[in-house]
Design a protein around this motif. Structure first.
Motif, PDB file in Angstrom:
ATOM      1  N   TYR A  62       0.605  -1.334   0.043  1.00 10.32           N
ATOM      2  CA  TYR A  62       0.041  -0.037  -0.075  1.00 10.32           C
ATOM      3  C   TYR A  62       1.037   1.378  -0.012  1.00 10.32           C
ATOM      4  O   TYR A  62       1.920   1.298   0.395  1.00 10.32           O
ATOM      5  CB  TYR A  62      -0.935  -0.073   1.013  1.00 10.32           C
ATOM      6  N   THR A 121      -5.248   6.516   1.008  1.00 10.13           N
ATOM      7  CA  THR A 121      -4.547   5.161   0.910  1.00 10.13           C
ATOM      8  C   THR A 121      -4.969   4.415  -0.108  1.00 10.13           C
ATOM      9  O   THR A 121      -6.243   4.161  -0.387  1.00 10.13           O
ATOM     10  CB  THR A 121      -4.853   4.422   2.465  1.00 10.13           C
ATOM     11  N   TYR A 156       1.000   8.298  15.993  1.00  9.65           N
ATOM     12  CA  TYR A 156       0.931   6.858  15.784  1.00  9.65           C
ATOM     13  C   TYR A 156       1.598   5.983  16.886  1.00  9.65           C
ATOM     14  O   TYR A 156       2.517   6.067  16.946  1.00  9.65           O
ATOM     15  CB  TYR A 156       1.500   6.415  14.360  1.00  9.65           C
ATOM     16  N   TYR A 205       2.534   2.280  16.819  1.00 10.42           N
ATOM     17  CA  TYR A 205       2.419   1.016  16.200  1.00 10.42           C
ATOM     18  C   TYR A 205       2.924  -0.253  16.912  1.00 10.42           C
ATOM     19  O   TYR A 205       2.603  -1.015  16.633  1.00 10.42           O
ATOM     20  CB  TYR A 205       3.295   1.332  14.604  1.00 10.42           C
TER      21      TYR A 205
HETATM   22  C1  M6P Z   1      -5.072   5.759   6.570  1.00 14.51           C
HETATM   23  C2  M6P Z   1      -4.908   6.651   8.009  1.00 14.51           C
HETATM   24  C3  M6P Z   1      -3.344   6.797   7.958  1.00 14.51           C
HETATM   25  C4  M6P Z   1      -2.408   5.594   7.964  1.00 14.51           C
HETATM   26  C5  M6P Z   1      -2.975   4.660   6.750  1.00 14.51           C
HETATM   27  C6  M6P Z   1      -2.207   3.413   6.538  1.00 14.51           C
HETATM   28  O1  M6P Z   1      -4.704   6.461   5.422  1.00 14.51           O
HETATM   29  O2  M6P Z   1      -5.332   5.829   9.383  1.00 14.51           O
HETATM   30  O3  M6P Z   1      -3.103   7.817   9.150  1.00 14.51           O
HETATM   31  O4  M6P Z   1      -1.355   6.001   7.962  1.00 14.51           O
HETATM   32  O5  M6P Z   1      -4.248   4.501   6.865  1.00 14.51           O
HETATM   33  O6  M6P Z   1      -2.172   2.682   7.961  1.00 14.51           O
HETATM   34  P1  M6P Z   1      -0.998   2.493   8.673  1.00 14.51           P
HETATM   35  O7  M6P Z   1      -0.475   3.759   9.267  1.00 14.51           O
HETATM   36  O8  M6P Z   1      -1.513   1.807   9.827  1.00 14.51           O
HETATM   37  O9  M6P Z   1      -0.037   1.746   8.011  1.00 14.51           O
END
Ligand code: M6P
Ligand code: ZN
Length: 190
Positions: free
Chosen positions: A50, A69, A156, A158
């Motif tokens: 992604y 996204t 974030y 994670y």
């Molecule tokens: C969405 C939002 C972003 C996020 C992205 C990918 O666009 O929630 O803030 O960065 O999804 O998700 P992740 O950051 O969990 O990889």
């Protein structure tokens, strides 16, 4: 208050493409997602999973960060391609997702182990309440594209998801996507 002039971004509602050039695109490949999938198979580590295209605004609680996204279709074993998923570092910060194209599931979970799975497709407007971790999963054949809008100082976390996982995972069943308990949920927790 930051001195930010109002502005408009043009968005292609089908592809998610933004006219505003964003040089901070986040691209995550299988190599960046080690440990995410339950059954890691011998898949190309360079395979793109992604990308996130942010519209840049200051990350403060006075602003609304927003991004597109694009999550590619695919699977690792029986598990569909998905985002890493996160809690917000500032836990109570909410977020909305607007589905633009493709077919997905939005998996959300609280720290006390509750989970909710919602549909994502063109026109779904998902409300991610404060305190809920969120991960999107592409269960379709084409890219899953969505707009996310969230409070700018959310940040974030994670690490919690990397350590504990989500309570459920979304896998391909004989009749389509199935939500099942994640056998590894909190398996590494101390
Ligand atoms: C969405 C939002 C972003 C996020 C992205 C990918 O666009 O929630 O803030 O960065 O999804 O998700 P992740 O950051 O969990 O990889
Ligand atoms: Zn978020």
């Amino acid at each position: 208050m930051t001195d930010l002039a109002p502005f408009t971004t043009l968005l292609d509602l089908d592809t998610g493409e933004l006219t505003r050039d964003s040089d901070t695109v986040v691209a995550r490949r299988l190599a960046d997602l080690t440990g995410l999938f339950l059954h890691e198979t011998d898949t190309d580590p360079e395979r793109l999973v992604y990308r996130v295209f942010p519209v840049e605004v200051p990350p403060t609680n006075a602003n609304l960060l927003h991004s597109i996204t694009v999550l590619e279709p695919g699977r690792v074993g029986d598990e569909y391609f998905m985002t890493k998923g996160h809690f917000h570092a500032v836990r109570d910060r909410a977020e909305i997702y607007l589905g633009l194209s493709g077919t997905g599931r939005l998996v959300m979970a609280t720290e006390d182990g509750r989970s909710v799975v919602e549909p994502m497709h063109r026109g779904t407007l998902n409300y991610v309440s404060g305190g809920w971790a969120h991960r999107s999963v592409n269960v379709g054949d084409g890219p899953l594209v969505f707009l996310a809008v969230y409070i700018g100082d959310a940040g974030y976390d994670y690490a919690t998801i990397e350590r504990e996982g989500f309570p459920v995972r979304v896998v391909e069943g004989s009749d389509g996507p199935v939500v099942e308990p994640n056998p590894r949920y909190r398996a590494n927790a101390s």
